[in-house]
Write a protein that holds these residues in place. Structure first.
Motif, short mmCIF file in Angstrom:
data_model
loop_
_atom_site.label_atom_id
_atom_site.label_comp_id
_atom_site.label_asym_id
_atom_site.label_seq_id
_atom_site.Cartn_x
_atom_site.Cartn_y
_atom_site.Cartn_z
N VAL A 93 13.13 4.36 5.09
CA VAL A 93 11.98 3.47 5.09
C VAL A 93 11.94 2.63 3.81
O VAL A 93 11.35 1.55 3.78
CB VAL A 93 10.67 4.27 5.26
N GLU A 94 12.59 3.11 2.76
CA GLU A 94 12.65 2.35 1.53
C GLU A 94 13.57 1.13 1.68
O GLU A 94 14.52 1.19 2.47
CB GLU A 94 13.18 3.23 0.38
N PRO A 95 13.31 0.03 0.97
CA PRO A 95 12.29 -0.11 -0.06
C PRO A 95 10.93 -0.51 0.52
O PRO A 95 10.87 -1.29 1.47
CB PRO A 95 12.84 -1.25 -0.92
N ILE A 96 9.88 0.07 -0.05
CA ILE A 96 8.51 -0.35 0.27
C ILE A 96 8.01 -1.15 -0.92
O ILE A 96 8.07 -0.70 -2.07
CB ILE A 96 7.61 0.87 0.52
N GLY A 97 7.53 -2.36 -0.64
CA GLY A 97 7.07 -3.21 -1.73
C GLY A 97 7.12 -4.68 -1.31
O GLY A 97 7.47 -5.02 -0.18
N ALA A 98 6.79 -5.54 -2.24
CA ALA A 98 6.71 -6.97 -1.97
C ALA A 98 8.10 -7.60 -2.04
O ALA A 98 8.87 -7.33 -2.97
CB ALA A 98 5.78 -7.64 -2.98
N ILE A 153 6.69 7.81 2.31
CA ILE A 153 5.67 6.77 2.48
C ILE A 153 4.45 7.07 1.61
O ILE A 153 3.91 6.18 0.94
CB ILE A 153 5.27 6.66 3.96
N ARG A 154 4.04 8.33 1.58
CA ARG A 154 2.88 8.69 0.75
C ARG A 154 3.18 8.55 -0.74
O ARG A 154 2.31 8.16 -1.52
CB ARG A 154 2.42 10.12 1.09
N ARG A 155 4.42 8.84 -1.13
CA ARG A 155 4.79 8.63 -2.54
C ARG A 155 4.73 7.15 -2.89
O ARG A 155 4.25 6.77 -3.97
CB ARG A 155 6.20 9.18 -2.81
N ALA A 156 5.21 6.31 -1.99
CA ALA A 156 5.17 4.87 -2.23
C ALA A 156 3.73 4.39 -2.35
O ALA A 156 3.42 3.50 -3.16
CB ALA A 156 5.89 4.12 -1.11
N ALA A 157 2.83 5.01 -1.57
CA ALA A 157 1.42 4.62 -1.60
C ALA A 157 0.79 4.90 -2.95
O ALA A 157 -0.14 4.20 -3.38
CB ALA A 157 0.66 5.34 -0.50
N SER A 158 1.31 5.91 -3.64
CA SER A 158 0.73 6.27 -4.94
C SER A 158 1.50 5.65 -6.11
O SER A 158 1.15 5.88 -7.26
CB SER A 158 0.72 7.80 -5.11
N PHE A 212 1.60 -2.39 -0.76
CA PHE A 212 1.51 -1.60 0.47
C PHE A 212 0.04 -1.61 0.90
O PHE A 212 -0.67 -0.59 0.80
CB PHE A 212 2.00 -0.18 0.18
N PRO A 213 -0.47 -2.75 1.40
CA PRO A 213 -1.90 -2.92 1.67
C PRO A 213 -2.50 -1.89 2.63
O PRO A 213 -3.66 -1.49 2.47
CB PRO A 213 -1.98 -4.33 2.26
N GLY A 214 -1.75 -1.45 3.63
CA GLY A 214 -2.32 -0.53 4.61
C GLY A 214 -2.06 0.93 4.32
O GLY A 214 -2.09 1.77 5.23
N GLN A 215 -1.85 1.25 3.06
CA GLN A 215 -1.39 2.58 2.70
C GLN A 215 -2.33 3.72 3.08
O GLN A 215 -1.88 4.83 3.38
CB GLN A 215 -1.12 2.65 1.20
N GLN A 216 -3.65 3.48 3.11
CA GLN A 216 -4.58 4.58 3.33
C GLN A 216 -4.39 5.25 4.69
O GLN A 216 -4.57 6.46 4.83
CB GLN A 216 -6.03 4.08 3.19
N ARG A 217 -4.02 4.46 5.67
CA ARG A 217 -3.76 5.02 7.01
C ARG A 217 -2.67 6.08 6.95
O ARG A 217 -2.73 7.09 7.65
CB ARG A 217 -3.37 3.89 7.96
N TRP A 218 -1.67 5.86 6.13
CA TRP A 218 -0.55 6.79 6.02
C TRP A 218 -0.91 7.97 5.13
O TRP A 218 -0.50 9.10 5.40
CB TRP A 218 0.67 6.05 5.48
N VAL A 219 -1.69 7.71 4.11
CA VAL A 219 -2.14 8.79 3.22
C VAL A 219 -3.01 9.78 3.98
O VAL A 219 -2.92 11.00 3.78
CB VAL A 219 -2.90 8.21 2.01
#
Length: 233
Positions: free
Chosen positions: A88-93, A192-197, A202-209
């Motif tokens: 799934v990486e890289p997560i980011g802009a 994914i959760r590590r990327a969220a923190s 990652f604008p929609g991160q809370q759904r995954w957290v």
């Protein structure tokens, strides 16, 4: 006899597919960088049935070649190829991603399935039923902000397998399926959760957290059983 090739079996859905397939008596060729102690033990106990092919899926030159696949698939009534490995990486802009991360995602998620499928179709016995399964994602059809490479490679992978399906549409021996397994309790979800923190875009991160606490992560073993029952039984 059913011969099954599975990529990425060290954890998550891949490990579950390996367990279900080997338990039902399939001949299994597992392809990937890492294997569990249990998988290595099973290989030692059943060397005629279980083969572990250690390689880096990011380097297409070191995937199982024609000779290896031909020998593995020899005498098989059913030849199954399951493309499970993915990153799934890289997560980011976009604009802040490294070239290494970009090329690795394309190599693992897209190049490896394309190359391996091409070789597999040449190597499969002429009379065998052939099953080509691509483990995709809803991200192939729905943009997730911050997941540009994952969305792109999964969408491209689905397009490739749709092209293969069109090519063989008159050959009843061969079936092709793009499979969306849904969210599962796997190492990818942890990434994914590590990327969220991490502070990455990652604008929609809370759904995954929130997914684990909300009970939205399926058991990989249950998903593996369903996939094999529906597409390779």
């Amino acid at each position: 006899m059913r011969a099954v090739v599975i990529t990425g079996v060290s954890r998550g859905l891949g490990a579950a597919l390996f367990d279900v397939s080997s338990a039902r008596g399939d001949r299994v060729l597992a392809v990937g960088r890492h294997f569990t102690p249990e998988q290595r033990q099973l290989r030692d106990e059943r060397p005629a049935d279980v083969t572990l092919f250690s390689t880096d899926l990011a380097d297409a030159h070191w995937l199982p070649d024609y000779d290896i696949l031909r020998d593995f698939l020899r005498d098989a009534d059913e030849a199954v190829l399951i493309h499970n490995a993915a990153v799934v990486e890289p997560i980011g802009a976009v604009g802040r991603l490294t070239t290494e991360a970009i090329t690795n995602a394309i190599a693992v998620n897209l190049t490896a399935p394309v190359v391996l499928t091409n070789t597999f179709l040449r190597a499969a016995p002429a009379e065998a039923r052939v099953r080509l399964l691509f483990v995709s994602s809803s991200a192939a059809r729905r943009i997730i902000d911050g997941w540009a490479l994952y969305c792109t490679t999964k969408a491209a992978g689905e397009t490739f397998f749709e092209a293969v399906a069109s090519q063989i549409r008159d050959d009843e021996r061969i079936t092709v399926a793009n499979i969306d397994p849904g969210q599962m309790d796997t190492g990818m979800q942890e990434s994914i959760r590590r990327a969220a923190s991490s502070g990455a875009y990652f604008p929609g991160q809370q759904r995954w957290v929130d997914a684990p606490a909300e009970g939205r992560l399926a058991d990989p073993l249950t998903v593996a059983e369903r996939i094999l029952k529906e597409h390779a039984s």
